[in-house]
Design an enzyme around this catalytic site. Structure first.
Site, PDB file in Angstrom:
ATOM      1  N   ASP A 242      31.456 -27.182  -9.311  1.00  0.00           N
ATOM      2  CA  ASP A 242      32.558 -26.479  -8.631  1.00  0.00           C
ATOM      3  C   ASP A 242      33.758 -27.404  -8.436  1.00  0.00           C
ATOM      4  OD1 ASP A 242      31.009 -24.243  -8.524  1.00  0.00           O
ATOM      5  OD2 ASP A 242      30.674 -24.268  -6.360  1.00  0.00           O
TER       6      ASP A 242
ATOM      7  N   ASP B  95      38.688 -23.444 -21.945  1.00  0.00           N
ATOM      8  CA  ASP B  95      37.265 -23.486 -21.590  1.00  0.00           C
ATOM      9  C   ASP B  95      36.820 -24.946 -21.452  1.00  0.00           C
ATOM     10  OD1 ASP B  95      34.661 -21.461 -21.943  1.00  0.00           O
ATOM     11  OD2 ASP B  95      34.257 -23.560 -22.440  1.00  0.00           O
TER      12      ASP B  95
ATOM     13  N   GLU C 292      33.679 -20.795 -16.333  1.00  0.00           N
ATOM     14  CA  GLU C 292      34.397 -22.060 -16.569  1.00  0.00           C
ATOM     15  C   GLU C 292      35.574 -21.833 -17.524  1.00  0.00           C
ATOM     16  OE1 GLU C 292      32.306 -20.893 -18.415  1.00  0.00           O
ATOM     17  OE2 GLU C 292      31.936 -22.003 -20.249  1.00  0.00           O
TER      18      GLU C 292
HETATM   19  N1  LIG Z   1      29.475 -24.993 -11.024  1.00  0.00           N
HETATM   20  C1  LIG Z   1      29.839 -23.818 -11.550  1.00  0.00           C
HETATM   21  N2  LIG Z   1      29.377 -23.495 -12.787  1.00  0.00           N
HETATM   22  C2  LIG Z   1      29.763 -22.322 -13.307  1.00  0.00           C
HETATM   23  C3  LIG Z   1      30.604 -21.439 -12.642  1.00  0.00           C
HETATM   24  N3  LIG Z   1      30.814 -20.357 -13.454  1.00  0.00           N
HETATM   25  C4  LIG Z   1      30.118 -20.564 -14.590  1.00  0.00           C
HETATM   26  N4  LIG Z   1      29.462 -21.767 -14.519  1.00  0.00           N
HETATM   27  C5  LIG Z   1      28.590 -22.389 -15.508  1.00  0.00           C
HETATM   28  O1  LIG Z   1      29.320 -22.686 -16.677  1.00  0.00           O
HETATM   29  C6  LIG Z   1      28.351 -22.853 -17.736  1.00  0.00           C
HETATM   30  C7  LIG Z   1      28.930 -22.327 -19.020  1.00  0.00           C
HETATM   31  O2  LIG Z   1      28.065 -22.652 -20.040  1.00  0.00           O
HETATM   32  P1  LIG Z   1      28.218 -22.170 -21.535  1.00  0.00           P
HETATM   33  O3  LIG Z   1      28.882 -20.823 -21.571  1.00  0.00           O
HETATM   34  O4  LIG Z   1      26.880 -22.313 -22.174  1.00  0.00           O
HETATM   35  O5  LIG Z   1      29.253 -23.122 -22.171  1.00  0.00           O
HETATM   36  P2  LIG Z   1      29.372 -24.710 -22.178  1.00  0.00           P
HETATM   37  O6  LIG Z   1      28.130 -25.404 -21.697  1.00  0.00           O
HETATM   38  O7  LIG Z   1      30.619 -25.036 -21.420  1.00  0.00           O
HETATM   39  O8  LIG Z   1      29.543 -25.042 -23.691  1.00  0.00           O
HETATM   40  P3  LIG Z   1      30.826 -24.875 -24.603  1.00  0.00           P
HETATM   41  O9  LIG Z   1      31.713 -23.835 -23.935  1.00  0.00           O
HETATM   42  O10 LIG Z   1      30.309 -24.402 -25.919  1.00  0.00           O
HETATM   43  O11 LIG Z   1      31.496 -26.203 -24.697  1.00  0.00           O
HETATM   44  C8  LIG Z   1      27.074 -22.164 -17.310  1.00  0.00           C
HETATM   45  O12 LIG Z   1      26.093 -23.121 -17.048  1.00  0.00           O
HETATM   46  C9  LIG Z   1      27.465 -21.472 -15.982  1.00  0.00           C
HETATM   47  O13 LIG Z   1      26.414 -21.460 -15.047  1.00  0.00           O
HETATM   48  C10 LIG Z   1      31.060 -21.789 -11.324  1.00  0.00           C
HETATM   49  O14 LIG Z   1      31.792 -21.078 -10.652  1.00  0.00           O
HETATM   50  N5  LIG Z   1      30.649 -22.992 -10.828  1.00  0.00           N
END
Ligand SMILES: Nc1nc2c(ncn2[C@@H]2O[C@H](COP(=O)(O)OP(=O)(O)OP(=O)(O)O)[C@@H](O)[C@H]2O)c(=O)[nH]1
Length: 307
Positions: free
Chosen positions: A187, A170, A214
């Protein structure tokens, strides 16, 4: 891209004749017996196989049976080339798993037309397969493909009593990354991390997939806890070494990942859910204990290597 056709026939004259007929349409490979044909098929992955029915050591039906039983080959269409016409012979060819048959004496236009049709169909199926199994953003395998492969690998490791490794990966504080740099850069970042994971995951049978958002997931066949932990540490270091700026991260000035790992020799109780749950718990521990690190779950509870 040019298609490849493999001709398996123990008569060199037939091979020569078919090669002349087909050389405008595709790259032509050949084998003069079934075993050699199977080896070439595994190594070269042709788009189509033309298979002689009557061969001395292993006949066409036996070769076809092996092709259909091989997960890497079974999607390759087989056309039987047969001297014996008639309904029974045609049915036997199709029942064996062939998509078509061509009867001797060979006619150039008929061979070319049938081959053209099946190459087109094969290309259409391959692109559908790609759409069904690949993640559009990163080009990695998708969750659906991963789930299929994981079920197969668990069954195989259970049979062999071997340890299967799983890594859930992650990106750290990715929400902050998106908020700071925008979704498009987000992205790009996911693509770069996907590429880095692919570079680190090259042993036969290893598989990287996008798990969703992510999050990525990696299957590590025949890997004990120590090997899995070493792998987790390595990918954390590798992604950190990309030095992709992450100005909003409280962990580092660059993009980092956390990895939750497990290594299990699956018994009858262990399925995909229990392995992924163990990896997910370890990922939670990696996040909780500071991120930018790999932790392993299961019996070796929460052993972590900081990246
Ligand atoms: N640019 C982009 N962002 C994505 C995609 N899929 C998920 N996200 C973003 O990934 C982020 C995940 O955030 P969180 O689950 O809060 O986790 P985090 O901010 O990485 O925090 P931790 O995992 O605790 O370190 C969210 O803001 C989603 O919008 C994608 O395909 N493209």
């Amino acid at each position: 891209m040019e298609s490849t056709i493999l001709i398996i026939d123990d008569n060199p004259d037939t091979i020569r004749l078919l090669s002349v007929m087909l050389r405008q349409q595709a790259r032509v490979l050949f084998a003069t017996n079934g075993m050699a044909g199977l080896e070439i098929a595994r190594a070269q992955r042709p788009n189509l196989i033309l298979l002689d029915v009557q061969m001395k050591s292993m006949d066409g039906f036996a070769v076809c049976e092996r092709i259909m039983a091989d997960p890497d080959l079974r999607h390759c269409p087989v056309i039987f080339v047969t001297a014996s016409g008639g309904v029974e012979s045609e049915i036997a060819c199709l029942d064996a798993g062939a998509v078509d048959f061509i009867t001797k004496p060979l006619s150039g236009p008929v061979v070319q037309a049938r081959v053209r049709t099946h190459l087109r169909l094969q290309a259409a199926l391959a692109s559908l397969d790609n759409l069904a199994h690949k993640d559009g953003l990163t080009g990695l395998h998708n969750r659906r493909y991963f789930d299929e492969q994981m079920a197969l690998e668990i069954a195989r490791h259970r049979r062999q009593g071997a340890a299967l490794g799983v890594a859930l990966v992650d990106v750290d504080h990715f929400k902050l990354y998106n908020d700071h740099y925008g979704h498009q850069m987000g992205d790009e970042c996911l693509r770069a991390v996907a590429q880095a994971l692919t570079q680190c995951t090259r042993r036969p049978g290893e598989l990287v997939a996008r798990y969703g958002g992510e999050e990525f997931v990696v299957l590590l066949p025949n890997s004990c806890e120590e090997e899995v932990l070493r792998y987790g540490d390595w990918i954390c270091r590798h992604v950190a070494a990309l030095a992709l700026p992450h100005a909003a991260s409280p962990v580092a000035r660059h993009v980092t990942i956390s990895a939750g790992l497990c290594s299990v020799a699956p018994d009858i109780e262990d399925g995909p859910a229990s392995l992924l749950e163990a990896a997910d718990k370890a990922l939670y521990e990696a996040k909780r204990s500071g991120r930018n690190r790999a932790c392993i779950g299961g019996p070796a509870q929460a052993k972590c290597l900081a990246g």
